[in-house]
Design an enzyme around this catalytic site. Structure first.
Site, short mmCIF file in Angstrom:
data_model
loop_
_atom_site.label_atom_id
_atom_site.label_comp_id
_atom_site.label_asym_id
_atom_site.label_seq_id
_atom_site.Cartn_x
_atom_site.Cartn_y
_atom_site.Cartn_z
NE ARG A 55 -3.73 0.08 2.35
CZ ARG A 55 -4.38 0.45 3.44
NH1 ARG A 55 -4.26 -0.26 4.54
NH2 ARG A 55 -5.12 1.54 3.44
CB ILE A 89 -2.81 5.19 6.76
CG1 ILE A 89 -3.23 4.14 5.73
CG2 ILE A 89 -3.51 4.92 8.12
CD1 ILE A 89 -2.87 2.69 6.15
CG HIS A 105 -7.57 5.27 11.89
ND1 HIS A 105 -8.64 4.97 11.10
CD2 HIS A 105 -8.06 5.41 13.14
CE1 HIS A 105 -9.74 4.93 11.83
NE2 HIS A 105 -9.41 5.20 13.08
N GLY A 171 -16.48 11.66 3.08
CA GLY A 171 -16.01 10.37 2.55
C GLY A 171 -15.76 9.31 3.57
CB SER A 173 -18.72 3.89 5.77
OG SER A 173 -17.79 3.45 6.75
N1 APR Z 1 -16.64 10.76 -2.92
C1 APR Z 1 -17.19 10.79 -1.68
N2 APR Z 1 -17.41 9.70 -0.92
C2 APR Z 1 -17.05 8.52 -1.44
C3 APR Z 1 -16.48 8.38 -2.72
C4 APR Z 1 -16.28 9.58 -3.47
N3 APR Z 1 -15.75 9.56 -4.70
N4 APR Z 1 -16.27 7.06 -2.97
C5 APR Z 1 -16.67 6.39 -1.86
N5 APR Z 1 -17.16 7.27 -0.95
C6 APR Z 1 -17.72 6.98 0.37
C7 APR Z 1 -18.43 5.64 0.45
O1 APR Z 1 -19.80 5.83 0.13
C8 APR Z 1 -18.25 5.31 1.94
O2 APR Z 1 -19.31 5.85 2.70
O3 APR Z 1 -16.63 6.90 1.25
C9 APR Z 1 -16.97 6.04 2.33
C10 APR Z 1 -15.80 5.10 2.55
O4 APR Z 1 -16.13 4.33 3.66
P1 APR Z 1 -15.10 3.21 4.16
O5 APR Z 1 -14.62 2.43 2.98
O6 APR Z 1 -15.76 2.53 5.30
O7 APR Z 1 -13.86 4.05 4.67
P2 APR Z 1 -13.76 4.80 6.06
O8 APR Z 1 -15.07 5.33 6.48
O9 APR Z 1 -12.62 5.75 5.93
O10 APR Z 1 -13.32 3.60 7.05
C11 APR Z 1 -13.06 3.98 8.38
O11 APR Z 1 -12.41 1.74 8.92
O12 APR Z 1 -11.42 -0.01 7.88
C12 APR Z 1 -11.24 0.91 8.90
O13 APR Z 1 -9.32 1.95 9.77
C13 APR Z 1 -10.07 1.77 8.59
O14 APR Z 1 -9.88 4.18 8.55
C14 APR Z 1 -10.70 3.09 8.17
C15 APR Z 1 -11.99 3.09 8.94
#
Ligand code: APR
Length: 227
Positions: A55, A89, A105, A171, A173
């Site tokens: 990564r 990260i 993180h 961005g 979830s």
């Molecule tokens: N623009 C805006 N939002 C977006 C886009 C985009 N182009 N593409 C995806 N998303 C949204 C998705 O709809 C989702 O809600 O970004 C979010 C990504 O969510 P995750 O994949 O769960 O990432 P994140 O919320 O950062 O995860 C939190 O979980 O896995 C652990 O430690 C890890 O930091 C991470 C934490």
């Protein structure tokens, strides 16, 4: 006006960095619990080191997008009144121009020494178990907060959430705590709250306002409104 911005993997998605939950829970073919826990590192350090080395190497192939650059403009406009905390990260906020980025993180680009607890920039794959530049012991692990570990800078983050006027989530979830709880905490302390995400997050109902679409459009538009 004091603003706290929390970003997640979605802000880097359009730069080509895969998000966690859009890849149906697999990280480049690995189950999270196989690579992102202290137990996984103890059991199979090389698998974990290789996962993060790959990564880290991938960072050279991606560029910040308009959302990262817009937050750098916001930092110029607000100065110390902006507190940017990210769950990511990657180094795209920094490469997009942000000077003060709080990585709750951790960061792919730094290593944490298990012997002296010192941090250092990574210049070699950690799979080679290079010696720590500070103490010489070959015990460098990724400086990444794994599941079950405590996120960094939580005291400061909480203090910023208590005194901000506006909390904006970009961005993410809303699936992983403590970050998923920041919106409720900010609201309890009187902040307005705004969600900028591709689709409604799991916590979207906690926000006063939610805008859905790609961060590369939503974030610059919002920053233009604010500045
Ligand atoms: N623009 C805006 N939002 C977006 C886009 C985009 N182009 N593409 C995806 N998303 C949204 C998705 O709809 C989702 O809600 O970004 C979010 C990504 O969510 P995750 O994949 O769960 O990432 P994140 O919320 O950062 O995860 C939190 O979980 O896995 C652990 O430690 C890890 O930091 C991470 C934490």
């Amino acid at each position: 006006m004091r603003v706290v911005v929390l970003t997640g993997a979605g802000i880097s998605a359009e730069s080509g960095v895969p998000t966690f939950r859009d890849a149906d829970g697999l990280w480049e073919g690995h189950r999270v619990e196989d690579v992102a826990t202290p137990e996984a590192y103890e059991a199979q350090p090389s698998v974990v080191q290789r996962f993060y080395d790959e990564r880290r190497a991938a960072l050279d192939g991606v560029e910040p997008n308009a959302a990262h650059q817009a937050l750098a403009r916001l930092e110029e406009a607000l100065g110390d009144d902006l507190y940017l905390v990210t769950q990511n990260i990657d180094d795209l906020h920094e490469r997009g121009g942000s000077q003060r980025v709080h990585h709750m993180h951790g960061r792919l680009r730094t290593a944490l020494c298990r012997a002296c607890r010192g941090r250092s920039e990574v210049h070699h794959p950690l799979l080679e178990f290079p010696p720590c530049p500070r103490c010489g012991v070959p015990e460098l692990r990724p400086d990444v907060v794994w599941f079950g570990e405590v996120p960094y800078e939580m005291d400061t983050i909480i203090a910023e959430l208590q005194r901000c006027d506006l909390f904006v989530s970009v961005g993410t979830s809303g699936a992983v705590y403590p970050a998923a709880g920041f919106v409720q905490y900010a609201r309890q302390h009187g902040a307005r709250t705004l969600e900028l995400n591709l689709v409604p997050s799991e916590g979207t109902y906690f926000f006063d306002e939610a805008r859905h679409g790609p961060a590369s459009r939503l974030v610059p538009d919002w920053v233009d409104e604010l500045t």
